[in-house]
Every structure is written in C-alpha cells, then in structure tokens.
Design an enzyme around this catalytic site. Structure first.
Site, PDB file in Angstrom:
ATOM      1  N   CYS A  89       0.857  -1.186   0.000  1.00 23.20           N
ATOM      2  CA  CYS A  89       0.000   0.000   0.000  1.00 23.20           C
ATOM      3  C   CYS A  89       0.893   1.235   0.000  1.00 23.20           C
ATOM      4  O   CYS A  89       1.658   1.441   0.947  1.00 23.20           O
ATOM      5  CB  CYS A  89      -0.927   0.000   1.206  1.00 23.20           C
ATOM      6  SG  CYS A  89      -1.998   1.468   1.304  1.00 23.20           S
ATOM      7  N   HIS A 222      -8.274  -4.041  -7.745  1.00 19.10           N
ATOM      8  CA  HIS A 222      -8.303  -2.582  -7.819  1.00 19.10           C
ATOM      9  C   HIS A 222      -8.641  -2.140  -9.249  1.00 19.10           C
ATOM     10  O   HIS A 222      -8.304  -2.825 -10.212  1.00 19.10           O
ATOM     11  CB  HIS A 222      -6.949  -1.981  -7.448  1.00 19.10           C
ATOM     12  CG  HIS A 222      -6.541  -2.201  -6.017  1.00 19.10           C
ATOM     13  ND1 HIS A 222      -6.441  -3.445  -5.442  1.00 19.10           N
ATOM     14  CD2 HIS A 222      -6.188  -1.312  -5.052  1.00 19.10           C
ATOM     15  CE1 HIS A 222      -6.052  -3.315  -4.183  1.00 19.10           C
ATOM     16  NE2 HIS A 222      -5.893  -2.035  -3.928  1.00 19.10           N
ATOM     17  N   ASP A 248      -9.947   5.800  -3.251  1.00 14.45           N
ATOM     18  CA  ASP A 248      -8.758   6.382  -2.621  1.00 14.45           C
ATOM     19  C   ASP A 248      -8.818   7.898  -2.711  1.00 14.45           C
ATOM     20  O   ASP A 248      -9.016   8.464  -3.790  1.00 14.45           O
ATOM     21  CB  ASP A 248      -7.506   5.861  -3.330  1.00 14.45           C
ATOM     22  CG  ASP A 248      -6.250   6.002  -2.484  1.00 14.45           C
ATOM     23  OD1 ASP A 248      -6.176   6.930  -1.668  1.00 14.45           O
ATOM     24  OD2 ASP A 248      -5.333   5.184  -2.658  1.00 14.45           O
ATOM     25  N   GLY A 253      -0.557   5.173  -4.328  1.00 18.02           N
ATOM     26  CA  GLY A 253       0.863   4.867  -4.507  1.00 18.02           C
ATOM     27  C   GLY A 253       1.099   3.674  -5.400  1.00 18.02           C
ATOM     28  O   GLY A 253       1.864   3.739  -6.374  1.00 18.02           O
ATOM     29  N   THR A 254       0.444   2.545  -5.116  1.00 20.33           N
ATOM     30  CA  THR A 254       0.573   1.399  -6.011  1.00 20.33           C
ATOM     31  C   THR A 254      -0.160   1.672  -7.322  1.00 20.33           C
ATOM     32  O   THR A 254       0.226   1.156  -8.372  1.00 20.33           O
ATOM     33  CB  THR A 254       0.045   0.103  -5.362  1.00 20.33           C
ATOM     34  OG1 THR A 254      -1.348   0.236  -5.067  1.00 20.33           O
ATOM     35  CG2 THR A 254       0.803  -0.225  -4.084  1.00 20.33           C
TER      36      THR A 254
END
Length: 332
Positions: A89, A222, A248, A253-254
């Site tokens: 994460c 996701h 989010d 970030g990912t």
C-alpha cells in the site's frame, strides 16, 4: 475481555492511515509474507475491528509494524485495509513512515533513509525532515509491470470496455477514456464505485493474473480510472477503487506505480521520466521511472512515488468482547 490498541492516525494526501503502535498480535519471526498469512488466518478480527465501522469506515487503511526478517530492512509491515491485508500500500507506506519517524517508533540506520520489508518485497524510502516534522516521503516501490494490454470486456451499463492489467504492488484494471467511457468529469464517487464493481465482476472469469514470483499475489482487486488532469502541476488524474466501496482520496501509490508501468509498457513513458498523478480531491503524487526491471518473464520498471502525510491524532481504541459489534461491520 477488552482488547486495547494504541493507534497513530494520519492521512496521506487525504487518505486515512491508522498505524497500530500498540496491541498488535505477536507473530513468529518469519518473512513478513508468511507472517501476513498467519495474521489473516488467526488474527483477521483485529483488522476488521480497527478498519470497519464503528471504529473505522469504508475508506480506512492501516498498518502494523514488526521487526524485519531481512537483514537489509529496518522493519517489516503488515497492511490492514477494509479490503484485506494487501501485499503493498503506497499511501499506507507514506503515512506509516511519517508517523513512525515523527513519533520515534523506528530509528533509521541512516538518517533520511529507510528500508521496509513488505509482503510484496523490499521498499526503500527517502524522507525529508523540516524541524521535528517529516515534510515529504519518496517510496521506491517494488518492480511493476504491464501484465496484459487491451483486454476487451463487456460491462453492464457501459457496454464494451478496453482495459489494461497492470501491477504496482497490487493488480489494477487501468481504464482510459474511450467511446464507452468518456472520462471522470461529472462522475460521482457512488457511480465510480458502482462501475468499478461491475468491471471487476466482468473481468474475474476472463483475467486472473498471478505474480510470477509469488503466487499468493493474484487477482484484479483494484480499478484505476484515468483522465486528463485539472491541476497544472499534474500529468494525469486517477480515481482508485478498492475494497467494496472505497475510492482512494490520495492519488494512489501502487496505483501511480501501476499507471507508470502501463504507460511504459505501451511506449508512452520512458525510463527517467516523471508522471505526476492527481487525485479526485486535487492532491498530487510525484511518480518517476527509476530504472527498468524484469519480473519473471515480464519486462517492467522500478518506480518511485513521492508524497506527504500529516498526523491527525492519537487514538486508543477498545475492542470489548461484550460488544455485539466488537469485530466491526460493513453495510452492503
């Protein structure tokens, strides 16, 4: 019995991160990916109690720090999310680093640098301090890659959609504007959630990516909806969907790592170039392709992502076995 957890709450560019600084379960000294399996098997009630309502909410992210099994890392981490225990994460990493340094939970071997053992692999960190505060964090993420390009899928309510499957620590369905989906403008969070669920369900029977170096990392959980930026300091905008109802609040970030891997895999972003990703609330992560990488048979990248986080409070949370809702709940 009443269980007590001391947490440091923060947000990374708008997305909440709850660092469990006390009360986490003791786990055997094994690689963190193995400890994650044990946590999921024996202690997942802790994740649910701290992430779900009434102590958390549908967007909650968190982390628990452990001693590192690897000699080349300062500490290890298990990510606890509403969606489960993720391999990696990005927003959680930036938040936990900020909280851990400012609150003195970890002592880096080299000031301004950390190495973290995550279930997805080693993640290096550079951070900048202004006085007693961490001003910014740059995360050198795990190798990322474009897994599959131009997958056509029939999505209820949209029709035929073309997506790319890209990995940045988690697998993403990356969606760009096209005839059946014109972009993010005018889309509410509830519509994004609804379409994301439909897309994920439609992809499940036709695409089940498995990480070539760790078969425990698999599946598209996701969705990253991409569009042009509204911020002149950004190169693109994205809405990251995860869990059952979460969008989010950070740029992801990912997600930013997966986006750069997708763009690089399609010849649209070169090694050394930056990609600044804007979130739905206007905050920005600074991504950069640091180098090329090989992930099993795939050619990919080594991405870095820079951002910031701010501590918003200390939180002592009780989980009382007498409470009928002790282990949390979610509303469908």
């Amino acid at each position: 019995m009443r269980h007590s957890f001391f947490c440091i709450d923060s947000h990374t560019c708008g997305n909440p991160v709850r660092l469990v600084a006390g009360g986490g379960p003791l786990l055997p000294h094994l690689p963190i990916a193995d400890r994650r399996d044990i946590f999921v098997r024996d202690h997942d009630w802790i994740r649910q109690a701290l992430m779900f309502e009434p102590r958390g909410h549908d967007i909650m992210s968190g982390a628990i720090i452990y001693p590192s099994y690897r000699d080349d890392c300062d500490f290890a981490v298990i990510f606890i999310e509403v969606s489960g225990c993720l391999p990696m994460c990005g927003a959680g990493t930036i938040g936990l680093v900020t909280a851990a340094i400012e609150e003195g939970l970890v002592t880096p071997r080299m000031p301004g640098h950390l190495s973290i053992e995550t279930p997805a692999g080693k993640v290096d960190i550079q951070y900048e301090v202004q006085g007693e505060f961490v001003d910014s964090v740059r995360m050198f993420n795990v190798p990322s890659y474009l897994h599959a390009a131009d997958i056509e899928v029939e999505v209820t309510g949209l029709g035929k959609l073309t997506v790319d499957i890209s990995y940045g620590g988690n697998y993403y369905a990356v969606v760009e504007p096209q005839e059946s989906w014109p972009g993010l403008n005018g889309m509410s969070a509830s519509v994004i959630v609804d379409l994301s669920r439909r897309l994920r369900d439609a992809l499940a029977p036709i695409c089940d990516p498995v990480h070539p170096e760790d078969e425990r990392i698999r599946g598209v959980h996701h969705v990253l909806w991409c569009d042009r930026p509204t911020n002149d300091k950004a190169d693109g905008r994205g809405a990251v969907f995860y869990g059952d109802k979460a969008i989010d609040r950070s740029p992801g970030g990912t997600g930013t790592s997966a986006r750069m891997a997708q763009l690089h895999g399609k010849g649209r972003l070169r090694t050394g170039e930056m990609f600044r990703q804007e979130s739905l609330i206007g905050t920005v992560f600074e991504g950069r392709i640091e180098a090329e990488a090989e992930i099993g048979p795939f050619k990919g990248i080594r991405p870095s992502v820079g951002g910031w986080a701010r501590i918003i409070g200390h939180n002592t949370i009780f989980v009382d076995d007498r409470d009928p809702l002790a282990h949390g709940f979610q509303i469908p």
